[in-house]
Scaffold this motif. Sequence first.
Motif, short mmCIF file in Angstrom:
data_model
loop_
_atom_site.label_atom_id
_atom_site.label_comp_id
_atom_site.label_asym_id
_atom_site.label_seq_id
_atom_site.Cartn_x
_atom_site.Cartn_y
_atom_site.Cartn_z
N ALA A 155 -15.72 -9.84 36.25
CA ALA A 155 -14.33 -9.70 35.77
C ALA A 155 -14.08 -10.59 34.56
O ALA A 155 -13.23 -10.30 33.72
CB ALA A 155 -13.35 -10.02 36.89
N ALA A 156 -14.83 -11.70 34.49
CA ALA A 156 -14.65 -12.62 33.36
C ALA A 156 -15.64 -12.30 32.23
O ALA A 156 -15.77 -13.10 31.29
CB ALA A 156 -14.84 -14.06 33.84
N GLY A 157 -16.35 -11.18 32.35
CA GLY A 157 -17.32 -10.81 31.32
C GLY A 157 -18.56 -11.68 31.35
O GLY A 157 -19.24 -11.84 30.33
N ARG A 158 -18.86 -12.24 32.52
CA ARG A 158 -20.00 -13.16 32.63
C ARG A 158 -21.12 -12.52 33.45
O ARG A 158 -20.87 -11.61 34.25
CB ARG A 158 -19.56 -14.47 33.28
N ASP A 159 -22.33 -13.08 33.30
CA ASP A 159 -23.47 -12.62 34.09
C ASP A 159 -23.44 -13.33 35.45
O ASP A 159 -23.48 -14.56 35.49
CB ASP A 159 -24.75 -12.97 33.33
N PRO A 160 -23.35 -12.58 36.54
CA PRO A 160 -23.31 -13.22 37.87
C PRO A 160 -24.49 -14.18 38.11
O PRO A 160 -24.36 -15.15 38.85
CB PRO A 160 -23.38 -12.04 38.84
N ALA A 161 -25.61 -13.92 37.45
CA ALA A 161 -26.79 -14.79 37.63
C ALA A 161 -26.56 -16.19 37.08
O ALA A 161 -27.30 -17.11 37.38
CB ALA A 161 -28.01 -14.16 36.95
N ASP A 162 -25.51 -16.35 36.27
CA ASP A 162 -25.21 -17.66 35.70
C ASP A 162 -24.34 -18.53 36.59
O ASP A 162 -23.93 -19.62 36.19
CB ASP A 162 -24.52 -17.50 34.34
N VAL A 163 -24.02 -18.04 37.80
CA VAL A 163 -23.19 -18.84 38.70
C VAL A 163 -23.95 -19.10 40.00
O VAL A 163 -24.28 -18.17 40.74
CB VAL A 163 -21.86 -18.13 39.03
N ALA A 164 -24.24 -20.38 40.25
CA ALA A 164 -24.98 -20.75 41.46
C ALA A 164 -24.02 -21.11 42.60
O ALA A 164 -22.91 -21.59 42.36
CB ALA A 164 -25.88 -21.96 41.15
N LEU A 165 -24.49 -20.87 43.81
CA LEU A 165 -23.75 -21.26 45.01
C LEU A 165 -24.43 -22.49 45.62
O LEU A 165 -25.57 -22.43 46.05
CB LEU A 165 -23.75 -20.11 46.02
N LEU A 166 -23.70 -23.60 45.61
CA LEU A 166 -24.20 -24.82 46.25
C LEU A 166 -23.48 -24.98 47.58
O LEU A 166 -22.24 -24.90 47.64
CB LEU A 166 -23.93 -26.03 45.33
N ALA A 167 -24.24 -25.17 48.65
CA ALA A 167 -23.64 -25.39 49.97
C ALA A 167 -23.38 -26.88 50.15
O ALA A 167 -24.32 -27.69 50.09
CB ALA A 167 -24.58 -24.89 51.07
N ALA A 168 -22.12 -27.26 50.30
CA ALA A 168 -21.75 -28.67 50.50
C ALA A 168 -21.96 -28.99 51.97
O ALA A 168 -21.21 -28.55 52.83
CB ALA A 168 -20.30 -28.91 50.09
N THR A 169 -23.03 -29.74 52.25
CA THR A 169 -23.50 -29.88 53.63
C THR A 169 -23.01 -31.15 54.33
O THR A 169 -23.55 -31.51 55.38
CB THR A 169 -25.05 -29.83 53.66
#
Length: 237
Positions: free
Chosen positions: A20-34
């Motif tokens: 939606a923001a015109g960005r590549d989803p591969a450029d956003v990482a998911l970090l799990a705050a453990t």
Amino acid sequence: MDLREKIAGLRAGMDAAARAAGRDPADVALLAATKTQSSDAIRAAIAAGVTLCGENRVQELDAHLADGAYAGASVHFIGHLQTNKVKHVVGRVALIHSISSEKLLRAVSAQADKLGLVQDILLEINLAGEASKSGFPPEEALPAAALCAQLSGVRLRGLMCIPPAAAAPGENLPYFQKLRQLAVDITGKILDNRIDMDVLSMGMSGDWPDAIAAGSTCIRVGSALFGPRPPMSPRKD
Ligand SMILES: *Cc1c(COP(=O)(O)O)cnc(C)c1O
């Protein structure tokens, strides 16, 4: 809903927000705050698809490393770090998100020098000037970045922020936009091969869609994955 479904749901939402923001989803990482999770819970999260963990507390990092709990994932440090604890963290995590003062920055660089390595770091910026939170005031971000270029033990990779808890969607968007602008300003003003500002660590369970809209490359999610946490004890480290 099990963890695997939660991760898939979150990832799908992240991908949609990026597109939606015109960005590549591969450029956003998911970090799990453990934070507060057990080694077994971390192993289960990695088995369910988590590839990046973030720790807040030195004691928890020590314990989980000793247990081999992060096998199959990378680990970052995202919590408040005292200068006398840097040896527990430097060289043991791929990225430290929470460099919050010049004193800490110098201590991390010195420890990395001692170990003969270069530690990747982010500068934590206290955008709202909250007394309860660590971080450089926004006007000190550029001088701190310039200092990074002088220190042989660190490589500046970007910026991180923890804005006030948002009560409604959209509320934290201006903070995230401001962090992105700071990163752009730093990149424009400091040309050095030890500065490679490609990481914007911003967005948590309550506000990650706005963070992705504003350019986040790493959202840090705890409760949306693991459920509500018991309150943390006052920090001792
Ligand atoms: C706990 C924590 C998070 C995750 O918070 P949630 O609201 O549970 O998603 C992210 N970043 C930092 C630095 C944290 O301490």
